[in-house]
Design an enzyme around this catalytic site. Structure first.
Site, mmCIF file in Angstrom:
data_model
loop_
_atom_site.group_PDB
_atom_site.id
_atom_site.type_symbol
_atom_site.label_atom_id
_atom_site.label_comp_id
_atom_site.label_asym_id
_atom_site.label_seq_id
_atom_site.Cartn_x
_atom_site.Cartn_y
_atom_site.Cartn_z
ATOM 1 N N ASP A 137 0.853 -1.194 0.000
ATOM 2 C CA ASP A 137 0.000 0.000 0.000
ATOM 3 C C ASP A 137 0.887 1.241 0.000
ATOM 4 O O ASP A 137 1.608 1.508 0.958
ATOM 5 C CB ASP A 137 -0.886 -0.025 1.257
ATOM 6 C CG ASP A 137 -1.891 1.116 1.289
ATOM 7 O OD1 ASP A 137 -1.896 1.954 0.367
ATOM 8 O OD2 ASP A 137 -2.682 1.154 2.264
ATOM 9 N N HIS A 159 -12.413 -1.261 1.997
ATOM 10 C CA HIS A 159 -11.434 -0.611 2.860
ATOM 11 C C HIS A 159 -12.026 -0.544 4.267
ATOM 12 O O HIS A 159 -13.178 -0.162 4.433
ATOM 13 C CB HIS A 159 -11.158 0.807 2.344
ATOM 14 C CG HIS A 159 -10.195 1.575 3.187
ATOM 15 N ND1 HIS A 159 -10.588 2.489 4.137
ATOM 16 C CD2 HIS A 159 -8.850 1.545 3.228
ATOM 17 C CE1 HIS A 159 -9.516 3.006 4.723
ATOM 18 N NE2 HIS A 159 -8.456 2.457 4.194
HETATM 19 CA CA CA Z 1 -4.878 1.970 2.069
#
Ligand code: CA
Length: 388
Positions: free
Chosen positions: A200, A302
């Site tokens: 990420d 998310h």
């Molecule tokens: Ca993220």
């Protein structure tokens, strides 16, 4: 049943160690809960994405802007309320903090609807497609220390997340391509060849640097490359997806159906990551999910924040249809933060106990089946950690 009051609670505590991602280091954890009370005594809980001082600003939007618009309205008319609030806020922001603030209120209204019907939210959404959800553990946060130490730490941490039972793991990157390749190589070494890991970047790269990093991730057989470039850079997303073998993931910084339509139409996402506590709540998430599936883009939500956000996402992951479907379908995963998070682990009267479920069932967790979100926050705990 009418909405009697809308209140925000911003919670905060000092973390035992400094953590970071590609944009900043941080020393405190924050959560922003929304509590909606009705005139019949039913109470709903929701959560707004947005840490630190952003939570305090969102609290002002919830209590000073949205609450006066909806107090006295029927609590079950959540879609009517959504459109009333959005239409009145449209001139003042179609993305970002107004949507984050709306999200917590909308989630609380779904919790109320579930409690009023004595059904879990996944039943209100049409039923559970699965009664358990695979969990991936993210960790390997950046820290203010030399890259050699960080790489050694990442190698160990990756192995311990794998050993804790999670089905996959995710690391942070963001030191620049050379050092990030070193970190990703350490993580691959830590987990071994037969385990999924993701990276990420929190949108810190230019497209050309992301391409270089992505080629290294291709070599390391990473599962996805998350937020490689700025969320506004749709062309960059599309170019990376065409050039790389590794899946391109993103979307946590996108809002509502109109933002998501444009993001999906650019064809730059292999995996969509909608954030229900930011994009407009459960009502809008359902529309975004339909758009993702209309573009044949699989979804891995998310997830960030407290036990309220985790419970909300478990309801949504339960109610998510397979895409495209099959005897052994592609399955979504629950994102789980393995760093210190008291707002997730200690905030409920009865803990979700994700870590021991993951350990005991090869990386899976069951879906709460109580009414609404299926969790009961401990109000004493909330009061103790409230900063406002
Ligand atoms: Ca993220």
């Amino acid at each position: 049943m009418k909405i009697a009051s809308v209140k925000s609670h911003v919670l905060r505590y000092e973390l035992p160690e400094t953590l970071g991602y590609s944009q900043q280091y941080y020393t405190h954890r924050t959560a922003h809960l929304v509590e909606v009370r009705t005139d019949q005594g039913i109470v709903g809980w929701g959560e707004c994405f947005g840490p630190g001082n952003v939570a305090l600003a969102n609290k002002a939007i919830v209590e000073n802007v949205i609450a006066p618009m909806i107090e006295g309205e029927s609590a079950l008319k959540r879609d009517v309320i959504w459109h009333k609030v959005y239409n009145l806020l449209r001139d003042h922001g179609q993305k970002g903090m107004p949507l984050q603030a709306m999200s917590g209120v909308d989630i609380a209204l779904w919790d109320i609807a579930g409690k009023a019907a004595n059904l879990p939210v996944h039943a209100l959404l049409g039923g559970a497609h699965r009664d358990r959800v695979a969990v991936y553990g993210y960790g390997m946060m950046l820290r203010p220390e030399p890259v050699a130490e960080l790489a050694a730490r990442f190698e160990d941490e990756a192995a311990s997340i794998r050993d804790a039972g999670f089905v996959a793991t995710k690391m942070k990157i963001g030191l620049g391509v050379r050092d990030d390749i070193r970190l990703a190589t350490a993580v691959r070494k830590g987990v071994g060849d037969d385990y999924r890991f993701m990276a990420d970047a929190n949108h810190c790269y230019t497209t050309s640097d992301a391409l270089a990093m992505g080629r290294a991730l291709d070599e390391l057989d990473a599962y996805w490359f998350e937020e490689p470039v700025a969320p506004e850079d749709h062309d960059g997303y599309r170019e990376l997806r065409m050039a790389l073998k590794t899946n391109i993931a993103g979307g946590e910084a996108e809002y509502n159906r109109w933002g998501w339509r444009a993001l999906l139409e650019c064809r730059g996402l292999s995996i969509a990551q909608p954030e229900v506590c930011a994009l407009g709540g459960i009502s809008e998430y359902q529309r975004v999910l339909a758009l993702c599936h209309a573009h044949f883009t699989p979804v891995v939500n998310h997830v960030w924040g407290s036990a309220i956000a985790v419970a909300t996402n478990l309801q949504l992951l339960a109610a998510m249809p397979d895409l495209p479907g099959g005897l052994h379908p592609w399955e979504p995963m629950l994102e789980f933060d393995t760093t210190h998070n008291a707002f997730r682990d200690d905030m409920l009267e009865s803990s979700l106990d994700i870590q021991s479920q993951v350990k005991g069932s090869n990386g899976y967790v069951s879906v709460p089946d109580g009414a609404g979100l299926g969790v009961v926050p401990d109000e004493k705990f909330i009061k103790h950690h409230t900063v406002n």
